[in-house]
Design an enzyme around this catalytic site. Structure first.
Site, PDB file in Angstrom:
ATOM      1  N   LYS A  58      17.085 -28.098  10.021  1.00 10.42           N
ATOM      2  CA  LYS A  58      15.717 -27.646  10.347  1.00 10.42           C
ATOM      3  C   LYS A  58      15.224 -26.644   9.303  1.00 10.42           C
ATOM      4  O   LYS A  58      14.120 -26.768   8.786  1.00 10.42           O
ATOM      5  CB  LYS A  58      15.714 -26.978  11.725  1.00 10.42           C
ATOM      6  CG  LYS A  58      14.436 -26.205  12.034  1.00 10.42           C
ATOM      7  CD  LYS A  58      14.449 -25.565  13.397  1.00 10.42           C
ATOM      8  CE  LYS A  58      15.014 -24.180  13.438  1.00 10.42           C
ATOM      9  NZ  LYS A  58      14.123 -23.118  12.955  1.00 10.42           N
ATOM     10  N   ASN A  59      16.061 -25.671   8.991  1.00  8.81           N
ATOM     11  CA  ASN A  59      15.601 -24.588   8.118  1.00  8.81           C
ATOM     12  C   ASN A  59      15.468 -25.007   6.659  1.00  8.81           C
ATOM     13  O   ASN A  59      14.895 -24.281   5.851  1.00  8.81           O
ATOM     14  CB  ASN A  59      16.530 -23.368   8.239  1.00  8.81           C
ATOM     15  CG  ASN A  59      16.334 -22.658   9.569  1.00  8.81           C
ATOM     16  OD1 ASN A  59      15.462 -23.027  10.350  1.00  8.81           O
ATOM     17  ND2 ASN A  59      17.153 -21.654   9.836  1.00  8.81           N
TER      18      ASN A  59
ATOM     19  N   ARG B  24       7.464 -19.779  13.299  1.00  7.85           N
ATOM     20  CA  ARG B  24       7.481 -18.805  12.213  1.00  7.85           C
ATOM     21  C   ARG B  24       7.248 -19.484  10.849  1.00  7.85           C
ATOM     22  O   ARG B  24       6.593 -18.938   9.963  1.00  7.85           O
ATOM     23  CB  ARG B  24       8.842 -18.097  12.247  1.00  7.85           C
ATOM     24  CG  ARG B  24       9.167 -17.218  11.085  1.00  7.85           C
ATOM     25  CD  ARG B  24       8.554 -15.852  11.208  1.00  7.85           C
ATOM     26  NE  ARG B  24       8.879 -15.031  10.059  1.00  7.85           N
ATOM     27  CZ  ARG B  24       8.370 -13.828   9.837  1.00  7.85           C
ATOM     28  NH1 ARG B  24       7.526 -13.304  10.684  1.00  7.85           N
ATOM     29  NH2 ARG B  24       8.714 -13.150   8.772  1.00  7.85           N
TER      30      ARG B  24
ATOM     31  N   CYS C 202      10.536 -17.451  17.309  1.00  7.11           N
ATOM     32  CA  CYS C 202      11.400 -16.773  18.277  1.00  7.11           C
ATOM     33  C   CYS C 202      11.134 -15.276  18.248  1.00  7.11           C
ATOM     34  O   CYS C 202      10.919 -14.691  17.193  1.00  7.11           O
ATOM     35  CB  CYS C 202      12.875 -17.024  17.943  1.00  7.11           C
ATOM     36  SG  CYS C 202      13.407 -18.690  18.308  1.00  7.11           S
TER      37      CYS C 202
ATOM     38  N   ARG D  15       8.842  -9.074  13.268  1.00  9.15           N
ATOM     39  CA  ARG D  15       9.014 -10.054  12.192  1.00  9.15           C
ATOM     40  C   ARG D  15       7.775 -10.001  11.290  1.00  9.15           C
ATOM     41  O   ARG D  15       6.934 -10.908  11.308  1.00  9.15           O
ATOM     42  CB  ARG D  15       9.246 -11.459  12.761  1.00  9.15           C
ATOM     43  CG  ARG D  15      10.530 -11.546  13.567  1.00  9.15           C
ATOM     44  CD  ARG D  15      10.840 -12.959  14.027  1.00  9.15           C
ATOM     45  NE  ARG D  15      11.405 -13.795  12.975  1.00  9.15           N
ATOM     46  CZ  ARG D  15      11.839 -15.042  13.183  1.00  9.15           C
ATOM     47  NH1 ARG D  15      11.760 -15.586  14.374  1.00  9.15           N
ATOM     48  NH2 ARG D  15      12.354 -15.742  12.187  1.00  9.15           N
ATOM     49  N   PRO D  16       7.653  -8.912  10.514  1.00 10.02           N
ATOM     50  CA  PRO D  16       6.463  -8.773   9.658  1.00 10.02           C
ATOM     51  C   PRO D  16       6.476  -9.785   8.506  1.00 10.02           C
ATOM     52  O   PRO D  16       7.488 -10.450   8.263  1.00 10.02           O
ATOM     53  CB  PRO D  16       6.584  -7.342   9.125  1.00 10.02           C
ATOM     54  CG  PRO D  16       8.011  -6.982   9.243  1.00 10.02           C
ATOM     55  CD  PRO D  16       8.615  -7.815  10.324  1.00 10.02           C
TER      56      PRO D  16
ATOM     57  N   ASP E 118       5.154  -8.665   5.417  1.00 11.95           N
ATOM     58  CA  ASP E 118       4.753  -7.800   4.305  1.00 11.95           C
ATOM     59  C   ASP E 118       5.349  -8.233   2.967  1.00 11.95           C
ATOM     60  O   ASP E 118       4.684  -8.206   1.934  1.00 11.95           O
ATOM     61  CB  ASP E 118       5.132  -6.338   4.618  1.00 11.95           C
ATOM     62  CG  ASP E 118       6.608  -6.176   4.959  1.00 11.95           C
ATOM     63  OD1 ASP E 118       7.144  -7.015   5.693  1.00 11.95           O
ATOM     64  OD2 ASP E 118       7.236  -5.216   4.479  1.00 11.95           O
TER      65      ASP E 118
ATOM     66  N   ASP F 171      21.889 -16.409  12.989  1.00 11.96           N
ATOM     67  CA  ASP F 171      21.600 -17.524  13.903  1.00 11.96           C
ATOM     68  C   ASP F 171      22.845 -17.976  14.661  1.00 11.96           C
ATOM     69  O   ASP F 171      22.736 -18.624  15.709  1.00 11.96           O
ATOM     70  CB  ASP F 171      21.024 -18.722  13.120  1.00 11.96           C
ATOM     71  CG  ASP F 171      19.591 -18.470  12.688  1.00 11.96           C
ATOM     72  OD1 ASP F 171      19.007 -17.454  13.102  1.00 11.96           O
ATOM     73  OD2 ASP F 171      19.052 -19.295  11.933  1.00 11.96           O
TER      74      ASP F 171
ATOM     75  N   ARG G  43      13.195 -27.170  19.758  1.00 17.09           N
ATOM     76  CA  ARG G  43      12.604 -26.760  18.477  1.00 17.09           C
ATOM     77  C   ARG G  43      13.618 -26.922  17.349  1.00 17.09           C
ATOM     78  O   ARG G  43      13.242 -27.118  16.200  1.00 17.09           O
ATOM     79  CB  ARG G  43      12.153 -25.289  18.529  1.00 17.09           C
ATOM     80  CG  ARG G  43      10.897 -25.069  19.360  1.00 17.09           C
ATOM     81  CD  ARG G  43      10.381 -23.653  19.194  1.00 17.09           C
ATOM     82  NE  ARG G  43      10.582 -23.222  17.830  1.00 17.09           N
ATOM     83  CZ  ARG G  43      11.151 -22.067  17.461  1.00 17.09           C
ATOM     84  NH1 ARG G  43      11.542 -21.205  18.377  1.00 17.09           N
ATOM     85  NH2 ARG G  43      11.317 -21.770  16.202  1.00 17.09           N
TER      86      ARG G  43
HETATM   87  C1  UD1 Z   1      14.957 -17.509   8.422  1.00 13.11           C
HETATM   88  C2  UD1 Z   1      15.430 -18.605   9.340  1.00 13.11           C
HETATM   89  C3  UD1 Z   1      15.973 -18.018  10.637  1.00 13.11           C
HETATM   90  C4  UD1 Z   1      17.058 -16.989  10.323  1.00 13.11           C
HETATM   91  C5  UD1 Z   1      16.565 -15.969   9.312  1.00 13.11           C
HETATM   92  C6  UD1 Z   1      17.652 -15.009   8.847  1.00 13.11           C
HETATM   93  C7  UD1 Z   1      14.010 -20.470   8.792  1.00 13.11           C
HETATM   94  C8  UD1 Z   1      12.930 -21.395   9.198  1.00 13.11           C
HETATM   95  N1  UD1 Z   1      14.315 -19.492   9.630  1.00 13.11           N
HETATM   96  O1  UD1 Z   1      13.899 -16.829   9.092  1.00 13.11           O
HETATM   97  O2  UD1 Z   1      16.519 -19.083  11.409  1.00 13.11           O
HETATM   98  O3  UD1 Z   1      17.394 -16.326  11.519  1.00 13.11           O
HETATM   99  O4  UD1 Z   1      16.051 -16.629   8.142  1.00 13.11           O
HETATM  100  O5  UD1 Z   1      18.732 -15.719   8.324  1.00 13.11           O
HETATM  101  O6  UD1 Z   1      14.598 -20.654   7.741  1.00 13.11           O
HETATM  102  N2  UD1 Z   1      11.343  -9.232   7.099  1.00 13.11           N
HETATM  103  C9  UD1 Z   1      10.463  -8.213   6.818  1.00 13.11           C
HETATM  104  N3  UD1 Z   1       9.323  -8.510   6.096  1.00 13.11           N
HETATM  105  C10 UD1 Z   1       9.062  -9.771   5.663  1.00 13.11           C
HETATM  106  C11 UD1 Z   1       9.977 -10.804   5.947  1.00 13.11           C
HETATM  107  C12 UD1 Z   1      11.110 -10.500   6.662  1.00 13.11           C
HETATM  108  O7  UD1 Z   1      10.663  -7.061   7.198  1.00 13.11           O
HETATM  109  O8  UD1 Z   1       8.021  -9.970   5.005  1.00 13.11           O
HETATM  110  C13 UD1 Z   1      12.564  -8.933   7.879  1.00 13.11           C
HETATM  111  C14 UD1 Z   1      12.566  -9.663   9.233  1.00 13.11           C
HETATM  112  O9  UD1 Z   1      11.808  -8.962  10.185  1.00 13.11           O
HETATM  113  C15 UD1 Z   1      14.033  -9.720   9.545  1.00 13.11           C
HETATM  114  C16 UD1 Z   1      14.680  -9.855   8.169  1.00 13.11           C
HETATM  115  O10 UD1 Z   1      13.703  -9.460   7.220  1.00 13.11           O
HETATM  116  O11 UD1 Z   1      14.450  -8.530  10.144  1.00 13.11           O
HETATM  117  C17 UD1 Z   1      15.144 -11.263   7.853  1.00 13.11           C
HETATM  118  O12 UD1 Z   1      14.041 -12.144   7.961  1.00 13.11           O
HETATM  119  P1  UD1 Z   1      13.915 -13.447   7.051  1.00 13.11           P
HETATM  120  O13 UD1 Z   1      15.128 -13.602   6.204  1.00 13.11           O
HETATM  121  O14 UD1 Z   1      12.587 -13.410   6.395  1.00 13.11           O
HETATM  122  O15 UD1 Z   1      13.924 -14.581   8.154  1.00 13.11           O
HETATM  123  P2  UD1 Z   1      12.966 -15.825   8.295  1.00 13.11           P
HETATM  124  O16 UD1 Z   1      12.674 -16.400   6.959  1.00 13.11           O
HETATM  125  O17 UD1 Z   1      11.840 -15.496   9.189  1.00 13.11           O
END
Ligand code: UD1
Length: 417
Positions: A22-23, A92, A116, A121-122, A124, A305, A397
């Site tokens: 999926k990811n 997301r 989820c 989950r910003p 930024d 995960d 999902r």
């Molecule tokens: C992806 C995966 C999800 C997995 C996660 C971490 C997909 C579709 N989803 O989610 O299954 O749990 O990686 O391995 O691939 N963060 C910020 N600012 C940002 C972006 C992220 O602060 O702009 C923080 C998030 O809040 C979180 C951390 O960084 O605490 C990790 O998030 P991120 O690696 O971005 O996860 P996703 O890409 O959303």
């Protein structure tokens, strides 16, 4: 709303193929709008998140269809650069269309993504990276608008190896003039798969799988074929289920090197694991002992995960197991549901302490999120008696035919829709 009915206490035995990732599939689907090309993907799992991505692609003017595990996309005519709020809120990964649409249309208008609820989950880092490539970002309440007449290569240092921010930046940077270097990049295998796809699309990109990725534009191809990598979290789910319930299973079509930390802790807990190049076999008598302390980390560390999945596998493991969650600030909602089966878990901030209990009993529990729901399924498979998991659509999902695959291994499980 789906209800999962499970009669626990049955050993799992046999072999099954694991779904495509999926990811990996979701960022590739988003990247397919980058250039006017036909993309044919194979090994795409049938999931509601994939359906949601295909709906977004059609909303943007693409032809996007899935038949079994094959997906066909024709992105020759992108007619809109706007994704409506209800589509953004389904998952997301909708945010990954931001980089691709900005690159293709010079503008993108969308809202903050759903997904989820694992704490804050910003986005930024996604936005700062696009700004570094030359985009102007405007935020008005929930709406985000990014504009750029042209994107320019830049050096982008991510303060944390965010998977999504790395992917969005890689995709957008393909259309930038000059060279972009991403340092502090996430190193997940799904990012390597995205790089493979972008290369086929014509991008000059290298370094995925390390923390430094370099992108130097592209010479667009018109027709791209790609096989999506296997799902390492789905593979981990089956291993955890067999570890907990006891059994002897073989997973096929997987790359065991991609889930080494999960294999490591299951092995330390007492499971026998034999890994081949494209398969893994796990044998467990269901009598496990604590493997100690597990800390979630970005790849190649233990995946967040798989934290709920391994926790569910260890509910009856003798001794104390500690889970330290460093990736998300609120990823223990499933612990209250696991307690319904008789688990002894105490949560303190980002740490959960688990004391193994002698036995678990059937219960009615809720799927709190995608992996939390899968954890409840694992607990029910290893509990004595009947269980029901009430699922507001989370499990489908991320898992294709989870009940059918588990039934083929001997589990007594069915999903009522
Ligand atoms: C992806 C995966 C999800 C997995 C996660 C971490 C997909 C579709 N989803 O989610 O299954 O749990 O990686 O391995 O691939 N963060 C910020 N600012 C940002 C972006 C992220 O602060 O702009 C923080 C998030 O809040 C979180 C951390 O960084 O605490 C990790 O998030 P991120 O690696 O971005 O996860 P996703 O890409 O959303």
């Amino acid at each position: 709303m789906a209800i999962w009915h499970i009669s626990g206490g049955k050993r799992l035995e046999g072999a099954c193929f694991v779904q495509g990732s999926k990811n990996a599939a979701l960022p590739i689907l988003a990247a397919s709008v980058l250039t006017p090309a036909v993309t044919e993907l194979i090994n795409v799992p049938r999931l509601s998140d994939v359906d949601a991505s295909l709906r977004i692609l059609r909303q943007l003017g693409c032809v996007a269809e899935q038949r079994d595990n094959d997906v066909y996309i024709d992105s020759s005519a992108v007619t809109s650069c706007e994704i409506p709020r209800e589509m953004m809120e389904t998952m997301r990964s909708s945010v990954l269309f931001m980089g691709a649409l900005l690159a293709r249309c010079g503008e993108v208008r969308l809202t903050r993504p759903g997904g989820c609820k694992l704490g804050e989950r910003p986005v930024d880092m996604h936005l700062s990276a696009l700004e570094a490539l030359g985009a102007e970002v405007e935020e008005d309440g929930c709406t985000i608008v990014c504009r750029a007449n042209r994107l320019c290569g830049s050096v982008i240092n991510l303060p944390y190896p965010s998977v999504g921010a790395t992917e969005n930046t890689m995709i957008a940077a393909c259309a930038a003039e000059g060279t972009t270097t991403i340092t502090g990049a996430a190193r997940e295998p799904e990012i390597v798969d995205l790089q493979e796809y972008l290369r086929k699309l014509g991008a000059y990109i290298s370094g995925a799988g390390t923390s430094k990725i370099t992108i130097c534009g592209f010479a667009a191809e018109r027709h791209v074929g790609h096989r999506v990598m296997p799902d390492r979290i789905a593979a981990s789910t089956f291993l955890c289920a067999a570890a907990a319930a006891g059994g002897d299973i073989e997973l096929r079509g997987v790359d065991p090197s991609q889930f080494s930390p999960v294999r490591h802790f299951l092995n330390a807990a007492g499971c026998d694991i034999i890994s081949g190049k494209r398969s893994v076999r796990l044998t467990s008598d269901g009598k496990l002992s604590s493997p100690g302390r597990i800390v979630t980390e970005p790849y190649p560390g233990f995946p967040t995960d798989a934290q709920p999945l391994l926790m569910a596998a260890l509910l009856r493991a003798s001794g104390k197991t500690v889970f330290s969650e460093t990736v998300f600030d609120k990823r223990f909602a499933h612990t209250a549901e696991l307690a319904r089966f008789g688990a002894d878990i105490t949560v303190n901030g980002r740490e959960a302490q688990l004391w193994g209990v002698r036995s678990l009993f059937g219960a009615v529990a809720s799927a709190t999120d995608l992996r939390g729901g899968a954890a409840a399924v694992i607990a029910a498979l290893s509990a004595e008696g009947e269980s029901m998991i009430i699922d507001g659509g989370h499990i489908v999902r991320g898992y294709e035919n989870l009940d059918g695959r588990l039934r083929s291994l001997g589990a007594d499980i069915y999903m009522e829709i």
